[in-house]
Each structure stands twice: as structure tokens, then as C-alpha cells.
Design an enzyme around this catalytic site. Structure first.
Site, PDB file in Angstrom:
ATOM      1  CG  ASP A   1      -1.604   1.433   1.277  1.00 16.99           C
ATOM      2  OD1 ASP A   1      -2.735   0.540   0.555  1.00 16.99           O
ATOM      3  OD2 ASP A   1      -1.511   1.854   2.604  1.00 16.99           O
TER       4      ASP A   1
ATOM      5  CD  GLU B   1      -2.638   2.474  -3.554  1.00 22.65           C
ATOM      6  OE1 GLU B   1      -3.160   2.714  -3.866  1.00 22.65           O
ATOM      7  OE2 GLU B   1      -1.063   2.443  -3.099  1.00 22.65           O
TER       8      GLU B   1
END
Ligand code: NOJ
Length: 563
Positions: free
Chosen positions: A213, A277
Site C-alpha cells: 500500500d 501500489e
């Protein structure tokens, strides 16, 4: 018994991920086993046979860790445990065992940029004095102004408002997302070591890989004096400096962190895999995807693109070139838990921008009126296009059911921090997180024996997996057929365009892969002649030797060696 028609790659093959189909589970909305209205790990386990039957290679779970859900679980209170509402570590182990029996791999989400404010470290930091070692794990600073009453910098939170919150003793802490998500200080070796421990913890439990993330946010320029962003305040990946000089995002130093992670990954057999990401410029994505780094980086260009043949042609070429440059493969994503579901996006006028889509959500999905049948048709065509491209395809739960966005959620039911923090200007991401319908009937359409943490629309049952299963025309059967065939068709990673620029300009995308596997997509309102070949699968009915508007087909031509 393996569930696949063709031999699955050996579970020990180090490159299993290069052309894998990864299914994203948003655990709280997938399947609820105990009736508390929140999806859980035993729920996931119970539905793994469905995923094996669908034909995916791996399942990525969005965060399932203890969390107060200030940001749907991306506020992690303990990185090495399961939220008690979602189960236990034993449940997790059972899920992994079941997955492995079915030939599926498990990937988990790692959230290294920030923890929850409930994390024991942050609680310690709050209790400790300014300048203490406990505060050094996060980013605490004195404020500006005569009494330190102003935030240390002009840095904005991605969810709206300032990125700084003041604590009772007067200091401020940094949170690039919600105030309940304090940012870690990655200059601190303790933070680095703790994440290595977390990566090993899950790897030891049989996890095959990680989705990382906000991978581009960890390394910040925290040297005094902190720099204001000024003009750079509004965050646009394409406007980030090319030289990594932004104080917060995509700094070169982040790659040193991932080189450390790579050593952890490579100590396993097969090496653990990771996908970043990273909302950065395409040219800077390569570094995240390199073999010395995380291995792969999400390419969200596809997700943001219009269904325009010329635009997609360019985008596919550059994504493939970037991935090749990194020694990785590209990812293809149509939807995830952060964006409006693509059936609904494609049901809106083709020139709608991201901002238009946000405005559409604020009208509860009424203005402009979506053309849902058109959205469905386009989403089916896009699916066959995506699943034919070299690289990994990431499928978001419910995408295989053709679920639309639930755009008319009552404002009182919204949970996304974006809604509150934007002062009601952004409705947020709840509409793509509504719990899945598994059965036509039942109070929660088979989601679970109790309620549902977000209300499901009254007609949700028509999309249910059990309604679609066995119906050849259904979305689900299209995905099943495509994934089954894909296993037999995917060979090397080469793609060759067929047809002229002029055809592309008129809406036709045509490419070939090894073994004479051709994909044609007609992304226009006019029918086009269907190229010769054996039709393997089509996203909609074919009429004679024409490819109707907004339809894709997979064909096989000539001998096996043909492109
Ligand atoms: C990206 C995640 O996908 C999103 O859901 C989350 O809100 C932010 N990162 C912050 O963790």
C-alpha cells in the site's frame, strides 16, 4: 485434484506471478460466516472452491488486521494478527491450507506508510514526551506560529484537510491520510526491522506475496526545516518531479527500503512476490517493479482510461515497454476497492472524467443517467481485452458478476473517511464495497446469516453467483470460460499488433499472441468484419462474420506457430 484443465505452473516456480490472474478480496464484504454483518476469514475459506472454479491463480486479501476501520482496514493496529471480528490466526492458517489444496496462492496487503492510531507504538508515542524514542517512530514536530498553533507545514491529507493533527502537549503528528493513520518515520531502523519481521511472519505462514500500500510514500524528506509544498500541494502523479525531489512522494530513497525487503523475500523458496501500489509517473514505476525491488508495480492507466482504441493502443504499448524495462510484467486492472465499478463507469458518457464521475456519485447515480446495458456490454468487451494481454490481471471481487456501483447509498450509511473529510464534496468508495450477493434469495443474498455492514440494494439478488452459474450468457460464465481458456492459451509474453493505425482510429484493437491466439475488440458503434479464424470466445453474440459494436472475441488462426 487440481481444478485446472491444463497443468498449473509448479507451486515452486519462482515466476508464477508473471502472468497470473489475481483475485482481490475485500474481506469485510466478501462472505460472512458468523452473522455479525462483517465478512470474515472463515467466510473467505468457505468460498475458495468458488474462486478455484473461477480459475484464478491467487487471492489477494485487502487488510484483515485488527483495525478500528477509520479507513476500511488500511489503518492497522497490529500487523501480525487477525481482527477478532474477522477470525483468528488459526482461521488464517486454515484458509491458506485450503487455498493450497485447491491450487490457489494467497497474497496479503501490507500497509507500511502509516499505522492506526490504535497501534501500540502510537499509543506509546502519545504517552511519551516530545523528542522521545517512542515519538521517533512516527513524525512528530512542533508547530509554527507564536505558540506553535499552526501546523508545521502546508502538507495536505489525501482525504482532505491538513496532514497534521495536534496532540495535547502541543506537538503535531503527520498523517498523509486520515488523522487515525499516523505516518511512520522510515528513517528509523526500528520501523524497518519491524516490517521485516511482519513480512517474515506472513511468509512463514505460507503467504506467496504482498500488495504494498502507498509504496511510493515511505521515504520522506524529514530534514529540518521541513519544506512547504506550495504549488506542489495538489497531488498529480504525472506532475511529480522526474528526479525524485518531492519531499513526500516517490523519493529515490524508498528503493533502498525495498532492496531490504527483497532480501527477506529471496530467503524463501519460491521467493515471495510483491506488487507496489505506486501512484507515480510511468517512467518512475520501473524502479518499484525491478527484480531488486518489489517485482511488479500496479499500472492504473488502464483503470483510468476511456474505452478508446487509440488511447488503449498507446497505453498498452507503453505499459508493456515499461514492464519489460523493469524485467517485470505489467498489471491490468479494471476495478478495485478504491474506484467506481467499471460497469457503471462505462455506463456513463465516454468523455466523463474522474471529476465527472465523482459528481455523478453525488447525484446518487442519477445525473447523467447511466446506460447500464451499454456498461455491461462494454465491461464484457473490456474483460476479454484485459485477460488477453501479457502480464497479470487483477480482478476485483464482484467484477466477475458484473456488479455495478451502488451509487445511491444513503449518506447516513457512508463509512469512507473521504466523505466526512472532504466536507461532503466527495462521496467516497463505499459504493464499490457493498457485500457480495451469492444467492438470489435471503436477507443478505447469501453474504451471511446476519445483516450486512453496508446495505445491499433490493435487486442485488439478480447478480448473485448462484443465478449466473450455469447461464452461458452470464458475466460469471464469461469470466469462467475466459480464465479456463487463458490457462491453455497463455505462453510467452510477446504481443504483436495486427491491422492498421487507421483501423485503430476507427475503434478496432487487434493483437496476436503466440500459438495463433488473436484478440479483436470493436470499441466503436459500428460493426466491423470479423477476422478469419476459429472463434474461441466472444463477449457478446456474433452476427455472421461481423464483430458487433462494443464486442471482443478471441480467435485461433492458422497453425500453432502462427502469431
Ligand atoms: C490505498 C488503498 O487502496 C486505499 O484504500 C487506502 O485508503 C489508502 N491507500 C491509504 O492506506
Amino acid at each position: 485434484m487440481p481444478h485446472h484443465d491444463s497443468p498449473a505452473p509448479s507451486p515452486h516456480a519462482a515466476d508464477w506471478w508473471r502472468q497470473a490472474v489475481v483475485y482481490q478480496v475485500y474481506p469485510r464484504s466478501f462472505a460472512d460466516s458468523d452473522g455479525d454483518g462483517i465478512g470474515d476469514i472463515p467466510g473467505v475459506t468457505s468460498r475458495l472452491p468458488y474462486l478455484a472454479d473461477l480459475g484464478v491463480d491467487a487471492v489477494w486479501l485487502s487488510p484483515f488486521y485488527p483495525s478500528q476501520l477509520a479507513d476500511g482496514g488500511y489503518d492497522v493496529a497490529d500487523y501480525r494478527d487477525v481482527d477478532p471480528r474477522l477470525g483468528t490466526l488459526d482461521d488464517f492458517d486454515e484458509m491458506v491450507r485450503t487455498a493450497h489444496r485447491l491450487g490457489l496462492k494467497i497474497m496479503v496487503d501490507i500497509v507500511p506508510n502509516h499505522s492506526s492510531d490504535q497501534h501500540v507504538w502510537f499509543q506509546e508515542a502519545l504517552a511519551a514526551a516530545p523528542g522521545s524514542a517512542a515519538r521517533e517512530r512516527y513524525v512528530f514536530r512542533d508547530g509554527r506560529g507564536a505558540d506553535g498553533e499552526l501546523p508545521p507545514t502546508d502538507w495536505p491529507s489525501s482525504f482532505g484537510g491538513p496532514a497534521w493533527t495536534r496532540v495535547p502537549d502541543g506537538q503535531w503528528y503527520l498523517h498523509l491520510y486520515a488523522p487515525q493513520q499516523p505516518d511512520f518515520n522510515w528513517d528509523n531502523p526500528e520501523v524497518r526491522e519491524d516490517f521485516h519481521r511482519t513480512l517474515r511472519f506472513w511468509s512463514d505462514r505460507g503467504v506467496a506475496g504482498f500488495r504494498v500500500d502507498v509504496a511510493h510514500g515511505l521515504a520522506k524528506d524529514l530534514r529540518a526545516p521541513l519544506r512547504d509544498l506550495g504549488e506542489q500541494r495538489s497531488y498529480q502523479p504525472d506532475a511529480l518531479p522526474v528526479d525524485g525531489s518531492h519531499p513526500l512522494w516517490d523519493r529515490d530513497a524508498v528503493h533502498e527500503i525495498y532492496r531490504g525487503w527483497r532480501q527477506v523475500f529471496d530467503a524463501y523458496d519460491p521467493p515471495r512476490f510483491a506488487v507496489a501500489e505506486a501512484w507515480v509517473r510511468a517512467s518512475r514505476r520501473t524502479a518499484y517493479a525491478s527484480a531488486a525491488g518489489l517485482g511488479q508495480a500496479f499500472n492504473f492507466d488502464f483503470l483510468g482510461a476511456r474505452l478508446d482504441a487509440a488511447e488503449l493502443h498507446t497505453l498498452i504499448d507503453s505499459a508493456l515497454a515499461d514492464a519489460r524495462g523493469a524485467g517485470a510484467t505489467s498489471t491490468w486492472v479494471l476495478s478495485n476497492h478504491d474506484v467506481v465499478r467499471h460497469v457503471s463507469r462505462y455506463a456513463l458518457p465516454g468523455d466523463c472524467t474522474k471529476r465527472d464521475i465523482e459528481a455523478w456519485l453525488l447525484t446518487d447515480g442519477r445525473e447523467p443517467a447511466p446506460d447500464l446495458p451499454a456498461g455491461v456490454r462494454k465491461a464484457r468487451a473490456a474483460a476479454l481485452l484485459m485477460l488477453a494481454l501479457p502480464g497479470s490481471a487483477y480482478v476485483y471481487q464482484g467484477e466477475e458478476l458484473g456488479l455495478p456501483e451502488v451509487a445511491d447509498l444513503d449518506r447516513a450509511d457512508l463509512r469512507d473517511p473521504m466523505w466526512v473529510r472532504s466536507g461532503g464534496r466527495v462521496k467516497g468508495r463505499d459504493g464499490c464495497r457493498v457485500p457480495l450477493p451469492w444467492t438470489r434469495e435471503g436477507a443478505t443474498f447469501g453474504f451471511g446469516p446476519g445483516g450486512s455492514w453496508l446495505p445491499q440494494p433490493a435487486d442485488w439478488g439478480r447478480y448473485a453467483a448462484d443465478v449466473q452459474s450455469g447461464d452461458k450468457e452470464s458475466f460469471l460464465e464469461l469470466y469462467r470460460a475466459a480464465l479456463r481458456l487463458r490457462r491453455t492459451l497463455v505462453a510467452d509474453e510477446a504481443l504483436e499488433w495486427v491491422g492498421s493505425r487507421e483501423q485503430t482510429r476507427r475503434g478496432l484493437l487487434h493483437f496476436a499472441r503466440a500459438g495463433g491466439w488473436h484478440t479483436v475488440s470493436n470499441l466503436s458503434d459500428e460493426p466491423v468484419p470479423l477476422p478469419r479464424g476459429e472463434v474461441l470466445l466472444a463477449s457478446g453474440p456474433l452476427t455472421g462474420d461481423e464483430l458487433p459494436p462494443w464486442t471482443s472475441a478471441w480467435l485461433r488462426t492458422g497453425s500453432a506457430s502462427d502469431r
